[in-house]
Design an enzyme around this catalytic site. Structure first.
Site, PDB file in Angstrom:
ATOM      1  N   GLN A  55       3.684 -11.633 -10.420  1.00 25.76           N
ATOM      2  CA  GLN A  55       5.085 -11.975 -10.164  1.00 25.76           C
ATOM      3  C   GLN A  55       5.784 -12.301 -11.473  1.00 25.76           C
ATOM      4  O   GLN A  55       5.158 -12.753 -12.431  1.00 25.76           O
ATOM      5  CB  GLN A  55       5.171 -13.198  -9.240  1.00 25.76           C
ATOM      6  CG  GLN A  55       4.591 -12.941  -7.862  1.00 25.76           C
ATOM      7  CD  GLN A  55       4.705 -14.166  -6.962  1.00 25.76           C
ATOM      8  OE1 GLN A  55       5.801 -14.658  -6.713  1.00 25.76           O
ATOM      9  NE2 GLN A  55       3.575 -14.657  -6.491  1.00 25.76           N
TER      10      GLN A  55
ATOM     11  N   HIS B 163      -1.329  -7.939  -7.199  1.00 27.14           N
ATOM     12  CA  HIS B 163       0.066  -8.017  -7.625  1.00 27.14           C
ATOM     13  C   HIS B 163       0.253  -9.201  -8.550  1.00 27.14           C
ATOM     14  O   HIS B 163      -0.558 -10.130  -8.557  1.00 27.14           O
ATOM     15  CB  HIS B 163       0.992  -8.172  -6.405  1.00 27.14           C
ATOM     16  CG  HIS B 163       0.814  -9.475  -5.678  1.00 27.14           C
ATOM     17  ND1 HIS B 163      -0.273  -9.718  -4.861  1.00 27.14           N
ATOM     18  CD2 HIS B 163       1.554 -10.618  -5.664  1.00 27.14           C
ATOM     19  CE1 HIS B 163      -0.180 -10.944  -4.361  1.00 27.14           C
ATOM     20  NE2 HIS B 163       0.914 -11.522  -4.832  1.00 27.14           N
TER      21      HIS B 163
ATOM     22  N   HIS C 132       1.883 -13.146 -35.543  1.00 29.75           N
ATOM     23  CA  HIS C 132       2.805 -14.159 -35.056  1.00 29.75           C
ATOM     24  C   HIS C 132       4.010 -13.515 -34.361  1.00 29.75           C
ATOM     25  O   HIS C 132       4.598 -12.581 -34.880  1.00 29.75           O
ATOM     26  CB  HIS C 132       3.296 -15.047 -36.212  1.00 29.75           C
ATOM     27  CG  HIS C 132       4.288 -16.065 -35.758  1.00 29.75           C
ATOM     28  ND1 HIS C 132       3.912 -17.270 -35.205  1.00 29.75           N
ATOM     29  CD2 HIS C 132       5.640 -16.022 -35.683  1.00 29.75           C
ATOM     30  CE1 HIS C 132       4.996 -17.937 -34.845  1.00 29.75           C
ATOM     31  NE2 HIS C 132       6.055 -17.198 -35.121  1.00 29.75           N
TER      32      HIS C 132
ATOM     33  N   PHE D 177      -6.369 -38.480 -10.529  1.00 25.90           N
ATOM     34  CA  PHE D 177      -6.422 -38.867 -11.945  1.00 25.90           C
ATOM     35  C   PHE D 177      -5.452 -38.024 -12.768  1.00 25.90           C
ATOM     36  O   PHE D 177      -4.680 -38.542 -13.570  1.00 25.90           O
ATOM     37  CB  PHE D 177      -7.853 -38.717 -12.487  1.00 25.90           C
ATOM     38  CG  PHE D 177      -7.964 -39.062 -13.942  1.00 25.90           C
ATOM     39  CD1 PHE D 177      -7.976 -40.384 -14.362  1.00 25.90           C
ATOM     40  CD2 PHE D 177      -8.017 -38.057 -14.902  1.00 25.90           C
ATOM     41  CE1 PHE D 177      -8.044 -40.708 -15.711  1.00 25.90           C
ATOM     42  CE2 PHE D 177      -8.085 -38.371 -16.255  1.00 25.90           C
ATOM     43  CZ  PHE D 177      -8.100 -39.700 -16.656  1.00 25.90           C
TER      44      PHE D 177
ATOM     45  N   CYS E  87       0.834  -1.201   0.000  1.00 24.26           N
ATOM     46  CA  CYS E  87       0.000   0.000   0.000  1.00 24.26           C
ATOM     47  C   CYS E  87       0.877   1.264   0.000  1.00 24.26           C
ATOM     48  O   CYS E  87       1.995   1.254   0.521  1.00 24.26           O
ATOM     49  CB  CYS E  87      -0.932  -0.010   1.214  1.00 24.26           C
ATOM     50  SG  CYS E  87      -2.513  -0.825   0.875  1.00 24.26           S
TER      51      CYS E  87
ATOM     52  N   CYS F 125       3.272 -22.203 -38.400  1.00 19.81           N
ATOM     53  CA  CYS F 125       3.200 -22.198 -36.936  1.00 19.81           C
ATOM     54  C   CYS F 125       1.936 -22.941 -36.493  1.00 19.81           C
ATOM     55  O   CYS F 125       0.831 -22.643 -36.939  1.00 19.81           O
ATOM     56  CB  CYS F 125       3.186 -20.745 -36.448  1.00 19.81           C
ATOM     57  SG  CYS F 125       2.690 -20.551 -34.736  1.00 19.81           S
TER      58      CYS F 125
ATOM     59  N   CYS G 122      -0.583 -20.490 -35.086  1.00 21.13           N
ATOM     60  CA  CYS G 122      -1.274 -19.663 -36.091  1.00 21.13           C
ATOM     61  C   CYS G 122      -2.401 -20.458 -36.750  1.00 21.13           C
ATOM     62  O   CYS G 122      -3.515 -19.955 -36.892  1.00 21.13           O
ATOM     63  CB  CYS G 122      -0.298 -19.162 -37.161  1.00 21.13           C
ATOM     64  SG  CYS G 122       0.703 -17.756 -36.630  1.00 21.13           S
TER      65      CYS G 122
HETATM   66 ZN   LIG Z   1      -2.277  -3.020   0.204  1.00 20.13          ZN
HETATM   67 ZN   LIG Z   2       2.160 -18.264 -34.877  1.00 20.54          ZN
END
Ligand SMILES: [Zn+2]
Ligand SMILES: [Zn+2]
Length: 333
Positions: free
Chosen positions: A166, A164, A240, A308, A46, A196, A199
Site C-alpha cells: 500500500q 499487495h 546518500h 512496557f 486476481c 549524515c 552514512c
Molecule cells: Zn487473488
Molecule cells: Zn546519508
C-alpha cells in the site's frame, strides 16, 4: 547480563534481554499453513477480476503482454481523494480535513505467491511501481508525506492473501517521522559536524560486519545494533539520498536483489513468518537533503509489543542482533 542499547537513528532505548533470550532457531514460526491456490475466483486482485477494483492508476506488463504489477485506488481508502486541505484550530482542537491518496499495489497476478519466491526481475517491477507512484503522489500539493508499506499475514495486519502493498499520501507530517528527522538534523549540525548520521552509521555497521545480513554493490542489509525486535532488519542504499523517488534503474536492480535475499533468508530460516516492511523516505522536493537517508525496515512479526513498550517508548528485544544476523547469513537455500 542484559544491555540497554541506544538506537541512534530512532533515538529509542532497547533492552537486549539476554535473560530472556532465545536461540535464533527458536523464533521459527511453527504453524500449519493451508494450501493456497494460484487463482481465487472471488479475489478482487486476481486476473479476470479487474473490474472489482477502482480504475487502475498504473501498470507494468510482463513478456506475455498481461499486467504483472498494477496500482489501484484503495476501495476502503483511509483518506478522501477529492477535496481541499482545510486546517482549523478551535480551542484545544486542531483538525485537518482528511483528504489524501491511498492506493493498493497488486504485486503479482499469482494469488499464492510471496515476495521471497518471486523472480528478481519481477521484484524490480514492484519497486519501479513504488517509485512511479511515490513521485506521482508528491505531485499532489495536498500531500505532506508518503509512506509505502507491506503487511504480510494476519500478525502484520492483513487478512487479504493476494500479495499487495500500500501507498498512502497524508495531508499532515507524521510525528514519528518528524522525531527521526529532528534526530538526524541535530546529529548533522551539532554532533557529526556536517555528516549524515545514517552514512556514518552504515559505515560503522559495515566496518563491524557482525550484524550484516547481506550486501551488494549498492545496498547493505543488517540487523541494527539496537534492533527494536527480533530479526528487525534495515536495508540501506550506500549512496546518500533522502528520497526513494531518486532511485536509479540500476539501483532498483540492486535493491530487488537484496530485498529478495533478505526476505528469502527470513522465509526459509524462520519458516515464512508474517512480516511488514516500510519504505522510509522524504519528499521529492527534499531529495537533496544532506541529513536524511532513505531506507527500508523489514519487521518479522514473531513477537508482540505490550504494556512496557506502550508505556515507555522503549523496546525489549529477546534476540541478540549479532546472533540473529549470523543465523540469517548462514541460512542456505
Ligand atoms: Zn487473488
Ligand atoms: Zn546519508
Amino acid at each position: 547480563m542484559s544491555e540497554v542499547r541506544l538506537n541512534h537513528i530512532t533515538g529509542d532505548w532497547v533492552i537486549i534481554s539476554t535473560e530472556r533470550a532465545k536461540r535464533p532457531e527458536e523464533f521459527a514460526v511453527k504453524k500449519e499453513r493451508k494450501e493456497i491456490p494460484v487463482h481465487v475466483a472471488s479475489c478482487p486482485f486476481c486476473p479476470g477480476n479487474e473490474d472489482m477494483t477502482p480504475d487502475e492508476t498504473f501498470r507494468l506488463t510482463g513478456l506475455d503482454g498481461k499486467w504483472s504489477v498494477r496500482s489501484v485506488p484503495n476501495k476502503y481508502s483511509a483518506l478522501t481523494l477529492e477535496g481541499d486541505v482545510r486546517k482549523e484550530k478551535i480551542d484545544f482542537k486542531q483538525v485537518v480535513s482528511g483528504v489524501g491518496r491511498h492506493e493498493v499495489i497488486i504485486e503479482t497476478p499469482e494469488h499464492n505467491m510471496t515476495t521471497a519466491l518471486l523472480p528478481t526481475d519481477h521484484i524490480k517491477q514492484i519497486l519501479t511501481v513504488y517509485r512511479e507512484r511515490l513521485v506521482a503522489f508528491y505531485e499532489d500539493p495536498r500531500v505532506e508525506h508518503v509512506i509505502i508499506f507491506k503487511n504480510h499475514g494476519a500478525e502484520a495486519g492483513t487478512s487479504l492473501e493476494h500479495p499487495h502493498s500500500q501507498i498512502v499520501g497524508t495531508p499532515v507530517f507524521p510525528g514519528q517521522v518528524m522525531k527521526r528527522l529532528e534526530e538526524a538534523i541535530r546529529n548533522y549540525y551539532y554532533v557529526n559536524f556536517g555528516e549524515c548520521l545514517y552514512c556514518t552509521y552504515i559505515l560503522g555497521e559495515m566496518n563491524e560486519k557482525v550484524r550484516i545480513v547481506s550486501e551488494n554493490e549498492s545496498f547493505v542489509a543488517f540487523i541494527p545494533y539496537a534492533a527494536h525486535s527480533p530479526f528487525h532488519a534495515w536495508i540501506f542504499p550506500k549512496r546518500h539520498g533522502a528520497c526513494y523517488g531518486c532511485i536509479t534503474d540500476e539501483e532498483i536492480t540492486g535493491l530487488a536483489g537484496i530485498l529478495k535475499d533478505v526476505l528469502l533468508r527470513i522465509y526459509v530460516g524462520l519458516e515464512n513468518p508474517d512480516f511488514n516492511y516500510v519504505v522510509r523516505s522524504l519528499s521529492t522536493t527534499e531529495s537533496d537533503s544532506k541529513y536524511f537517508h532513505w531506507y527500508i525496515s523489514v519487521i518479522p512479526r514473531i513477537t508482540q509489543t505490550a504494556g512496557f513498550e506502550l508505556g515507555t517508548g522503549m523496546y525489549i528485544n529477546t534476540a541478540l542482533p549479532e546472533e540473529s544476523a549470523r543465523f540469517l547469513r548462514e541460512v542456505s537455500f
